[in-house]
Design an enzyme around this catalytic site. Structure first.
Site, PDB file in Angstrom:
ATOM      1  N   GLY A 129       0.826  -1.207   0.000  1.00  0.00           N
ATOM      2  CA  GLY A 129       0.000   0.000   0.000  1.00  0.00           C
ATOM      3  C   GLY A 129       0.856   1.250   0.000  1.00  0.00           C
ATOM      4  O   GLY A 129       1.206   1.771   1.074  1.00  0.00           O
ATOM      5  N   SER A 131       1.028   3.908  -3.275  1.00  0.00           N
ATOM      6  CA  SER A 131       0.516   5.016  -4.083  1.00  0.00           C
ATOM      7  C   SER A 131      -0.844   5.497  -3.602  1.00  0.00           C
ATOM      8  O   SER A 131      -1.667   4.732  -3.096  1.00  0.00           O
ATOM      9  CB  SER A 131       0.408   4.591  -5.554  1.00  0.00           C
ATOM     10  OG  SER A 131       1.665   4.303  -6.091  1.00  0.00           O
ATOM     11  N   SER A 163      -2.063  -3.324  -6.183  1.00  0.00           N
ATOM     12  CA  SER A 163      -2.232  -4.569  -6.932  1.00  0.00           C
ATOM     13  C   SER A 163      -2.577  -5.726  -6.003  1.00  0.00           C
ATOM     14  O   SER A 163      -1.901  -5.966  -5.005  1.00  0.00           O
ATOM     15  CB  SER A 163      -0.948  -4.901  -7.699  1.00  0.00           C
ATOM     16  OG  SER A 163      -0.643  -3.900  -8.640  1.00  0.00           O
ATOM     17  N   GLU A 248      12.548  -4.242  -4.962  1.00  0.00           N
ATOM     18  CA  GLU A 248      11.864  -4.353  -6.233  1.00  0.00           C
ATOM     19  C   GLU A 248      12.821  -4.101  -7.391  1.00  0.00           C
ATOM     20  O   GLU A 248      12.705  -4.723  -8.454  1.00  0.00           O
ATOM     21  CB  GLU A 248      10.706  -3.345  -6.283  1.00  0.00           C
ATOM     22  CG  GLU A 248       9.879  -3.423  -7.557  1.00  0.00           C
ATOM     23  CD  GLU A 248       8.777  -2.376  -7.605  1.00  0.00           C
ATOM     24  OE1 GLU A 248       7.773  -2.629  -8.282  1.00  0.00           O
ATOM     25  OE2 GLU A 248       8.930  -1.310  -6.983  1.00  0.00           O
ATOM     26  N   GLU A 374      10.073  10.167 -15.912  1.00  0.00           N
ATOM     27  CA  GLU A 374      10.353  11.567 -15.601  1.00  0.00           C
ATOM     28  C   GLU A 374      11.112  11.690 -14.277  1.00  0.00           C
ATOM     29  O   GLU A 374      12.079  12.456 -14.155  1.00  0.00           O
ATOM     30  CB  GLU A 374       9.040  12.358 -15.537  1.00  0.00           C
ATOM     31  CG  GLU A 374       8.351  12.538 -16.882  1.00  0.00           C
ATOM     32  CD  GLU A 374       7.621  11.291 -17.356  1.00  0.00           C
ATOM     33  OE1 GLU A 374       7.206  11.251 -18.521  1.00  0.00           O
ATOM     34  OE2 GLU A 374       7.463  10.342 -16.555  1.00  0.00           O
TER      35      GLU A 374
END
Length: 390
Positions: A129, A131, A163, A248, A374
């Site tokens: 958890g 974003s 997800s 990750e 970015e």
């Protein structure tokens, strides 16, 4: 320059390869497919438990956490062998690779045994958890609040893009515990079971979704979380978050190279322009392998090389996006079809049912997930090249 591995590394690869040959489930055993990244049919749980018991789940970890204290190069050939065969070691990748490893690194002894080990053994699944609607790549801007109330935290707020949350047993959730501190300083990490009263998961479709949904909005309405579920120190969640993303991103370039290789194999260029683009895909692949191998060698020597993480993430994700674009163009109308071909191993859930259009959307997603292109360019400009903030 040494372009091969030493004998001990190759023996490690050979042992793992022999294990896979002897133990991979048959296609008939794997007909029930996972419905999200936190949903695992029984065969997938059994497969992960087998890897855990034999030290092949997370080889860098000690045996009690499903590993065998592997070196950096041994970890690489383990992942390389999985990629070469196009199979997963876990169908709950966030739970195993990010959540459990973060708990091993930052959690208490009780948290490791209660939460991390069951995830590693395939007995529980977990999601991440992070974003929020107004805090995507800029995680430090998160606003989900957790207020201490006796021996609990009370959590209110919202997460998005979570997800597999609707199938997960718990979330490793990042919350703001000190709203008056600088935004990087007032964050904490909490283990929140998904069955907790006041927590609601709402799965939603993406543009390529068909039967199964993966993304979720997660709402927290006065969710009470035991204080013992705090991971790491209070207001030091940024360290845990960096550790989570570090897990990750470790050797992420190899996963990009593998997906790029898949896209190249399926591309059928017809025109001169398409053939030129196809050649660029191949050059991107070899450039990614070369730069990644150099970063791997530095890691094997124990050198800290944080700059290569952002460079390889940017190069790999942008190369995958371009290649997926070319694949969709060359596929034409057939790119909307969902082929099940013999090329894709039944143990790989990513490509097994994927049309060219689905893989195109995933190529776009690759430039967003784990830190947008970015953001990566800003990190490279400021932290690698030393350029001033614009």
């Amino acid at each position: 320059m040494q372009l091969t591995f030493d004998d001990d590394v190759e023996r490690f690869r050979a042992e793992f390869s022999a294990f896979l040959d002897a133990n991979l489930p048959s296609e008939s055993q794997t007909l029930e497919r996972p419905q999200s990244v936190s949903h695992m049919p029984q065969w997938a749980r059994d497969w992960q438990r087998l890897l855990f018991d034999n030290g092949w789940l997370l080889p860098a970890q000690p045996p009690e956490f499903g590993g065998r204290n592997a070196t950096v190069l041994q970890q690489f050939v383990h992942l390389d062998e999985l990629c070469r065969r196009r199979i997963f070691h876990s169908f709950n990748p966030q739970g195993v690779n990010i959540v459990a490893t973060s708990l091993i690194a930052f959690g208490t002894a009780e948290q490791k045994q209660r939460w991390a080990v069951p995830v590693l053994r395939g007995e529980m699944t977990a999601s991440l958890g992070m974003s929020e609607p107004n805090a995507g790549s800029d995680l430090a801007s998160l606003s989900t609040r957790a207020v201490r109330d006796g021996d609990h935290f009370v959590v209110n707020g919202q997460k998005v893009w979570t997800s597999g949350a609707h199938h997960a047993d718990f979330l490793l959730t990042f919350v703001r515990t000190d709203p008056d501190a600088p935004k990087h300083k007032g964050i904490s990490a909490l283990i929140i079971p998904t069955k907790t009263q006041g927590l609601v998961c709402r799965p939603f479709a993406d543009v390529a979704s068909r039967d199964n949904l993966d993304f979720n909005e997660v709402f927290f309405d006065d969710v009470r979380v035991p204080a013992e579920n705090l991971v790491g120190e209070l207001n030091q969640g940024w360290r845990v978050a960096n550790g989570s993303l570090g897990h990750e991103r470790t050797m992420m370039w190899l996963l990009f190279a593998d997906r790029l290789d898949n896209l190249i194999a399926d591309c059928r260029p017809r025109t001169s322009v398409e053939r030129d683009q196809y050649a660029s895909m191949i050059m991107d692949y070899h450039a990614l392998r070369a730069l990644g191998s150099a970063a791997l060698a530095r890691a094997a020597r124990g050198e800290v090389d944080t700059s290569s993480v952002s460079v390889l993430k940017l190069l790999g994700s942008e190369a995958e996006r371009r290649a997926a674009d070319v694949l969709l163009d060359t596929a034409g109308i057939e790119g909307l079809v969902h082929p099940v071909t013999g090329r894709y191993q039944h143990m790989n859930n990513d490509e097994y049912f994927a049309s060219s259009f689905e893989r195109y959307t995933r190529g776009i997603a690759a430039t967003i997930a784990g830190g947008t292109s970015e953001i990566q360019r800003n990190i490279i400009a400021q932290q690698v090249l030393g350029l001033p903030r614009g």
